[in-house]
Design an enzyme around this catalytic site. Sequence first.
Site: not given
Lengths: 404, 467
Positions: B59, B61, B345, B347, B412
Site C-alpha cells: 500500500i 500510504h 522501518i 510497514s 493464469c
Amino acid sequence: MNRTVDALVVGAGPAGLAVAARLAALGAGRVEVLEREPEAGGVPRHCHHGGFGGRLQGPVYARGLTEAAVWCGAVVRTGVSAIGWAGPLTVEVTGPGGLERITARAVVLATGARERPRSARLVPGSRPAGVLTTGELQQAVHLYGQPVGRRAVVVGAEPVAYHAVRTLRRAGARVVALVTEQPRGAWAGTAGRAGGGVLAAPPPVLTGTAVTELLGRGRLSGVRIRHADGRTGVVGCDTVVFTGDWIPDHELARYGGLALDPGTRGPAVDASFRTSEPGVFAVGNVLRGVERAAVAAAEGAAAADQVLAHLSGAPWPVLGPPLVVRAPLVWVSPNRVTGAGAGRMLLRSGAPLVNPVVTVDQDGARLHRARVLGPVSPWRSMRLPLRWTARVGLDGGPVVIGVA
Amino acid sequence: MTVTTAGPLPEGEYDVTVVGAGVVGSAIARELARLPLRTALVEAADDVGEGTSKANTAILHTGFDAVPGSLEARLVREGQRMLAAYAADSGIPVEPLGALLVAWDQEQLAALPGLARKAVSNGYDAARILDAGEVRAREPGLGPGALGALHVPGESIICPWTTTLAYATQAVCGGVDLHLNCRVNTVTSGEPYTLGTSRGVLRTRHLVNAAGLYADELDRLLGHTDFTVTPRRGQLIVFDKFARPLVRHILLPVPGALGKGVLVSPTVYGNVMLGPTAEDLDDKTATGSTAEGLAQLREKGRRILPALLAEEVTAVYAGLRAATEHDDYRIVARPERRCVTVGGIRSTGLTASMAIAAHVVELLGEGGLPLGGARELAPVRMPNLGEAFPRPYRSAEMIAADPDYGRIVCHCERVTRGEIRDALAGAIPPGSLDGLRRRTRARGGRCQGFFCGPAVRALFEQAGAGR
C-alpha cells in the site's frame, strides 16, 4: 482482426477434440479449435501410462485424437489463447499472429480442470522449491526432462496419486510415503493396480493422515504430518506432490457470466451440454473435476449432435430447476433439467458407499429410486439413467438427489 | 553496469556502501547513483527486495494515521508524493483506490472523528466520515454490521516488487556496483571500514546500514546497541482474481484497544489480499504460515467480506516487519564515524523509501561524504505488472513488432514468452524462479505451475539464469 466461424471450441483436450471431430464430420461448416499450449491433446500429452481409450499411452491417445479432428476437417490451432469475451458469442483471442475476435454460431468450452495446488489447500509452512502438482511433475519429467528431487512424498488417494508415484520413480526419485486423509486409497483391494498398470512395489501408505506443514528454506526439507488419532511426525523429503483435488479451469465460463453449479464448481449444463448462455456449450472436465479422458471424449462426441441441432435452429431452452445433491454426495453432472433427457448423469459421492439407494425428489414427490450395486468410491462416479427427467416439473423447485 | 553474484569482490575502496538491497537500501543506492562517487550496494540474498520488501501489504500510504510530528510521519508524507510521481514516470503500477476504515462496533465508530483530526494534523485534509448507508453504497459486498467508515481517498495500491527493482536498476545503470549473495559477517572500523563478507573483503569510507531485520546485528558489529529488531510476522492470504469485483477500496481496520485488525485490499495484479497477522517472534527467518494464522485471517475476513471466502486461495505468504522497541523510525547518523543506520522501518517503508533515501544522503553529507556534482539519472521504464494498465498480450502493436509478446506461457497470469525473455536479460536478472515471478508474475497465478511450471523453468534454465 474479426472473423466468423460456425463452431468455436476452446481447448484441444479429449473433450474438445472429440466434439470438433464429430462436428466437422457431420458437416457443421467451419469448426475451429483453440489450444493455448504449443501442442494439442490436453492432459494425456504428459500422462506416460496406459489405459487411454483402452490400452493406449497418453501421448499416443492425444496424438490420435488430434489427428482424427484434423482428418475430419476441423481446424486445430495451437499456441493461441482465448482471453475473454467481446460479445455473447464473440471470443477474444491472442497469439503470435496478433489479436482476433472470433464470432461463432456456437461456442463450446472444453477448458478442462487442474489440480488444486498447495496454496489453495491452505497447507501452512514455508514456501520452498520442490512443491508440485501431478500436472507439473509429469510435464517436467516427460515433456521437459527436468530433474525432480530424490526423496518424495505424494499426497492424495485418487488414481492420479499412483501415476505420480510412477513418474517420480521414472525420474529417479524414491517415494518415501503416500499420504492421504482418506481411510483408504483408490488402489485399495486392487493390489496396486491403477490406470491399467501395476506398481510392483507400492510405497508406504499413510491413510487417515494429513500433511499439516511444509518445512525447509530454499528447498523442501520435509513435511509435518498428523494422523487422525493425533500422532504427529515429520517425513524428510525434498519433493512433495499434491495430487488430485481437481477443480474446473473455468475462467472463460466465469468471465462470460455463465451460471455455475455449486457442487461441481463448473458451468451448469443440461443433458445436452447447454449452459445458461444461448449458443454456449460446455463439455469435459471443465464441467467438474474430474473424469477419465474417455468419459470426456464421449461427452464431446455426444455434445456434437446437440451443437449441430443448435446450428440447425433448435430453440435454446431456459435452464430448468437445479439438481441439488445431499451429503455424502458432492456433485452431479449435468445438473440442470430442461426436459426429457437421453443418456446418463454422473453422480459423485464424497465418501465410500456400498450398494447405495439413490433417490430423486422434487417438491416432496419421489421421481426416482434405484439401488446402485457394488461399492462406490469417492473417485469414481455412479451413472444415473435419465429416464425420470420427463417427470420433473420445469417450473418446480430444486430436484434433490440423495442416497439412503 | 556491474551486478555480481559470486566470486571475490572488486579491489579498491568504495566511497560509500549500502548494506541491504531491500526497498530502502535500493532507494538509497539510487539516490547515491546521482553523485560522482564509487558506490556499492551489497545484499545477502540472491536478489534485490528478497526480504521484507517482497512480502508486505503493498500500500502506498498517505500517512494520515502516523504519529504527528514523528520522523515517520514526515518521511511517509514526503515519500508518498515522491514515489507516486516516480511510479508514474517509471511504469510502476499504482491504483488510487482510496481506503475505507470500516467501523464494526460503537467503539470503532467513536474513534473515527479522532482519526480524521489526526489526518489533518498530518497535513492530510481529504479524509471524510461516511455513514452506514454511504459505506454500503460504496462497498455493497461488506458483511452485515458496518456502522460507518473513514474514507481516505488518497490511499493507493502499488507493486512493491517493481518499485524495489526500479530503484536498483536505476542505481546499477547509474554506476552503482550491486553485489548479491554477499552477507556481511564482520566489520572492522577505521578509515576505511573493512567489511568481511561471505564473498571476501570490501573496503568503504562511508557505510549505510539498511539491513532491515538484521540492522540491529550489523549495528552491533559497528559497536552500537541502539535497538533490537523483533520480527513481527504478517501472514497474508491472496485470493483468486475472481474475487476482485467484490471490493472497490482498500478496507483498513480501525485501530483500537483490541489491537489491530486485518485489511482486505485489492492488489495491482488483480487479486484480493487478506491480512496481515501480527505475531512477535524471535526467529528472523520464520517466514512460514501457520494453521492458526490462516484460520484467524479467514475468520476475520469472513466478517468483512463474506463472499471472499468462497473464492479459491491463490497464494499464502508471510513477511516479517522489522519492528523495534521504539515507536518511530530509528535513523541514526554518526558523522564522526561516517555511518548511518536506517532501522525500525516497518510497514510504511515502501511508501517512505524515496524520502528516507534523500534524508540518509543528507546525513551522509554531514559525515563528510561529498554531495557535489549531482546529476539527473537516466529514466527507467519498467515492464508493467499491473492489471489496470496495458499488458503485452493485449497489445497488437507489441505483438506485431515481436510475436513473442503474443505467446502466453503462464496462462493464469497471461505472461508472455517475450516478457520472460526480457526479465531474464534485464540489468538485474532474477536469481531464482521466484525472482522471475516477481519480475513477470509468471507461475504466480491460480494454478501455481500446474500448466506452466516446467515451461517457465525451461526458459529460466535456458537463459543460464540462477547460476
